[in-house]
Design a protein around this motif. Sequence first.
Motif, mmCIF file in Angstrom:
data_model
loop_
_atom_site.group_PDB
_atom_site.id
_atom_site.type_symbol
_atom_site.label_atom_id
_atom_site.label_comp_id
_atom_site.label_asym_id
_atom_site.label_seq_id
_atom_site.Cartn_x
_atom_site.Cartn_y
_atom_site.Cartn_z
ATOM 1 N N ASN A 170 5.933 12.997 -0.373
ATOM 2 C CA ASN A 170 6.137 14.043 1.216
ATOM 3 C C ASN A 170 6.171 13.489 2.151
ATOM 4 O OD1 ASN A 170 4.360 15.676 -1.394
ATOM 5 N ND2 ASN A 170 6.661 15.802 -1.567
ATOM 6 N N GLU A 171 6.465 11.775 2.394
ATOM 7 C CA GLU A 171 6.143 11.286 3.370
ATOM 8 C C GLU A 171 7.533 11.596 4.535
ATOM 9 O OE1 GLU A 171 3.183 7.503 2.655
ATOM 10 O OE2 GLU A 171 5.564 7.373 3.188
ATOM 11 N N ILE A 172 7.170 11.924 5.280
ATOM 12 C CA ILE A 172 8.197 12.446 6.799
ATOM 13 C C ILE A 172 7.617 12.548 8.106
ATOM 14 C CG2 ILE A 172 9.612 14.240 7.747
ATOM 15 C CD1 ILE A 172 8.634 16.493 6.027
ATOM 16 N N GLN A 173 9.290 11.284 8.469
ATOM 17 C CA GLN A 173 8.705 10.452 9.721
ATOM 18 C C GLN A 173 9.438 11.230 10.867
ATOM 19 O OE1 GLN A 173 10.664 6.441 8.980
ATOM 20 N NE2 GLN A 173 10.783 7.327 6.762
ATOM 21 N N LEU A 174 8.758 10.970 12.465
ATOM 22 C CA LEU A 174 9.124 11.963 13.724
ATOM 23 C C LEU A 174 9.409 11.202 14.506
ATOM 24 C CD1 LEU A 174 5.943 14.419 13.307
ATOM 25 C CD2 LEU A 174 8.537 14.619 12.449
ATOM 26 N N GLY B 108 11.831 12.937 23.771
ATOM 27 C CA GLY B 108 11.705 13.473 24.937
ATOM 28 C C GLY B 108 12.720 15.368 24.766
ATOM 29 N N ASP B 109 13.836 15.185 24.009
ATOM 30 C CA ASP B 109 14.689 16.052 24.617
ATOM 31 C C ASP B 109 14.820 16.574 22.882
ATOM 32 O OD1 ASP B 109 15.593 15.921 27.366
ATOM 33 O OD2 ASP B 109 16.853 13.625 26.861
ATOM 34 N N GLY B 110 14.787 16.000 22.157
ATOM 35 C CA GLY B 110 15.238 16.712 20.339
ATOM 36 C C GLY B 110 13.949 15.620 20.088
ATOM 37 N N LEU B 111 13.990 16.245 17.807
ATOM 38 C CA LEU B 111 13.247 15.327 17.450
ATOM 39 C C LEU B 111 13.880 15.072 15.851
ATOM 40 C CD1 LEU B 111 10.053 14.689 16.720
ATOM 41 C CD2 LEU B 111 10.130 17.527 15.865
ATOM 42 N N ALA B 112 13.522 13.917 15.964
ATOM 43 C CA ALA B 112 14.734 13.338 14.258
ATOM 44 C C ALA B 112 13.027 13.780 13.709
ATOM 45 C CB ALA B 112 14.972 12.547 14.109
ATOM 46 N N VAL B 113 13.939 14.271 11.836
ATOM 47 C CA VAL B 113 12.839 14.807 10.699
ATOM 48 C C VAL B 113 13.392 14.296 9.952
ATOM 49 C CG1 VAL B 113 11.421 16.324 9.251
ATOM 50 C CG2 VAL B 113 11.722 16.832 12.417
ATOM 51 N N ILE B 114 13.037 12.674 9.085
ATOM 52 C CA ILE B 114 13.484 11.784 8.119
ATOM 53 C C ILE B 114 12.639 12.068 7.451
ATOM 54 C CG2 ILE B 114 14.568 9.818 8.351
ATOM 55 C CD1 ILE B 114 15.039 9.485 11.380
ATOM 56 N N GLY B 115 13.232 11.851 6.572
ATOM 57 C CA GLY B 115 12.591 11.763 4.693
ATOM 58 C C GLY B 115 13.160 12.815 3.243
ATOM 59 N N MET C 230 4.425 9.574 11.172
ATOM 60 C CA MET C 230 4.718 9.415 9.992
ATOM 61 C C MET C 230 3.551 10.753 9.680
ATOM 62 S SD MET C 230 6.496 7.427 8.733
ATOM 63 C CE MET C 230 5.771 7.935 6.353
ATOM 64 N N VAL C 231 3.730 11.882 8.426
ATOM 65 C CA VAL C 231 3.069 13.194 7.798
ATOM 66 C C VAL C 231 3.127 13.132 6.499
ATOM 67 C CG1 VAL C 231 3.131 14.389 10.522
ATOM 68 C CG2 VAL C 231 4.945 14.442 8.692
ATOM 69 N N GLY C 232 2.212 13.530 6.094
ATOM 70 C CA GLY C 232 2.616 13.625 4.996
ATOM 71 C C GLY C 232 1.661 15.413 4.616
ATOM 72 N N LYS C 233 2.003 15.852 3.336
ATOM 73 C CA LYS C 233 1.754 16.883 2.708
ATOM 74 C C LYS C 233 0.806 16.878 1.414
ATOM 75 C CE LYS C 233 5.700 18.469 0.211
ATOM 76 N NZ LYS C 233 6.677 20.189 -0.017
ATOM 77 N N PRO C 234 -0.403 16.851 1.958
ATOM 78 C CA PRO C 234 -1.245 16.710 0.503
ATOM 79 C C PRO C 234 -1.581 18.241 -0.424
ATOM 80 C CG PRO C 234 -3.107 16.493 2.344
ATOM 81 C CD PRO C 234 -1.107 17.159 3.047
ATOM 82 N N GLY C 235 -0.562 19.046 -1.500
ATOM 83 C CA GLY C 235 -0.908 19.232 -1.730
ATOM 84 C C GLY C 235 0.144 20.767 -1.135
ATOM 85 N N SER C 236 -0.653 20.827 -0.112
ATOM 86 C CA SER C 236 0.340 22.172 0.654
ATOM 87 C C SER C 236 1.519 22.418 1.238
ATOM 88 C CB SER C 236 -1.041 22.955 1.319
ATOM 89 O OG SER C 236 -0.814 24.548 2.229
ATOM 90 N N ILE C 237 2.322 23.057 1.087
ATOM 91 C CA ILE C 237 3.344 23.063 2.594
ATOM 92 C C ILE C 237 2.932 23.452 4.019
ATOM 93 C CG2 ILE C 237 4.381 25.270 2.562
ATOM 94 C CD1 ILE C 237 6.631 24.193 2.062
ATOM 95 N N GLY D 7 7.097 4.159 7.327
ATOM 96 C CA GLY D 7 8.276 4.295 6.765
ATOM 97 C C GLY D 7 9.372 3.548 7.399
ATOM 98 N N SER D 8 10.624 3.499 6.700
ATOM 99 C CA SER D 8 11.748 2.679 7.060
ATOM 100 C C SER D 8 11.836 2.394 8.275
ATOM 101 C CB SER D 8 13.006 2.063 6.306
ATOM 102 O OG SER D 8 13.285 3.451 6.459
ATOM 103 N N PHE D 9 11.745 3.334 9.190
ATOM 104 C CA PHE D 9 13.033 3.731 10.031
ATOM 105 C C PHE D 9 11.145 2.845 11.229
ATOM 106 C CE2 PHE D 9 16.653 5.946 10.113
ATOM 107 C CZ PHE D 9 17.101 6.263 9.205
#
Length: 416
Positions: free
Chosen positions: A3-7, A11-18, A94-101, A112-114
Amino acid sequence: MDNEIQLISDGDGLAVIGNATDVEGFLVSEGLSSKDLGLQRLKSGFGTGAAVAQAGSDIAANSGRWVKLTQESAQRVKKFGLMESKTPGVSHAMVGKPGSIKSWLQIEKGAGSFLTNPALLAGAAGIMAQLAMQQSMAEITDYLATIDEKVDDVLRAQKDTALARMIGVGLVIEETMTIREKRGRVDEIMWSKVQTAPTTIAETQAYALRQLDALAEKMERKTDIGDLATTARAAESIVREWLAVLARCFQLQDAIAVLELDRVLDASPDELDGHRRGLKAARQDRLELISRSTERLVARMDAAAGTANAKVLLNPSKSPAVVQSSNHVATGVHDFHGRLGIESGRRSSEARRWVDAAAEVRDKALETGSKGVDAAVCLGNETLDRAGSVTDKLSSKIAERARRWWQDEEKHNEQG
């Protein structure tokens, strides 16, 4: 960790990748609205080779969504502590969720790769810049619809050649944007259609700014309230029209920038990040140029409102009209600034109503008058006292004369 997500933020926008499911879960948990990032478009910009094959695999394995950063959304993602990357102006985490959304945590180790691939990171930043400009273009379209201005009609009414060419330039750019959406890239043939458009757009923008500057100077020269009222009233429609032209110019300039980034990605992907930063700087310069001109106009309108307020008692109908027109122009400029992302703040001037001014004069007169009345009462009492004294003296003289007359009359009778 699963459940790893890359942010990624520019400055103008946020990309959420995963993973698509994880990305969606993150956005829902944070209450963020988004649109497709379009990562697949990066595949065309990395040529061939083992490293490129890995990049293509990374792209295929991930889903991406883009979030426009507002004050509210920026606060929501601030807790994840995005850190500066090697790509200037871009931060990531990089963020992840340990069991809870509802419990997303930053991952201190691992990336992550990016985040480890500079080319992919720069490519993602380029796409984010495009999405931000397309969002701005959509907002300008809404703005033009809101003010109900037909920009083409304004342009047709002008004799200037550059303004007349804007109609054709706009049609060509819109056509190229449509083809881009279908093909997913901008090739040499497509770019050749629009590469001279920036000159025409710049000429039109300069012409519109000169019109606003001329109006500001005209307002400054007027001192008679009647002339101010006439000029201010005419300014309401004139300013609205030229703001519409400026908005259209800015919209087309953003469209050209979107096409440029696609062209660079297709022809020189290594130069994509530098070109993105150059376009961002140039865009900011345009915003500052427009801001200076429109703020100068608002300052002149405010000064006219101040002059009108000072003379409201002698001009009970025209003075409030000047203030009202000034407020309409300032409100229109403020809305225009908001659509282009220019920060501005201005409170509407309040027309000093004639009755308020008259009441103030009346109150001062009454205050002065009350003092006069008090003085008059004192003077009157003193006068009455004096009058009484004079009357008493006169009565005494009359009585004395009457007494002397009777005495003289008695003496005459005795002698006779």
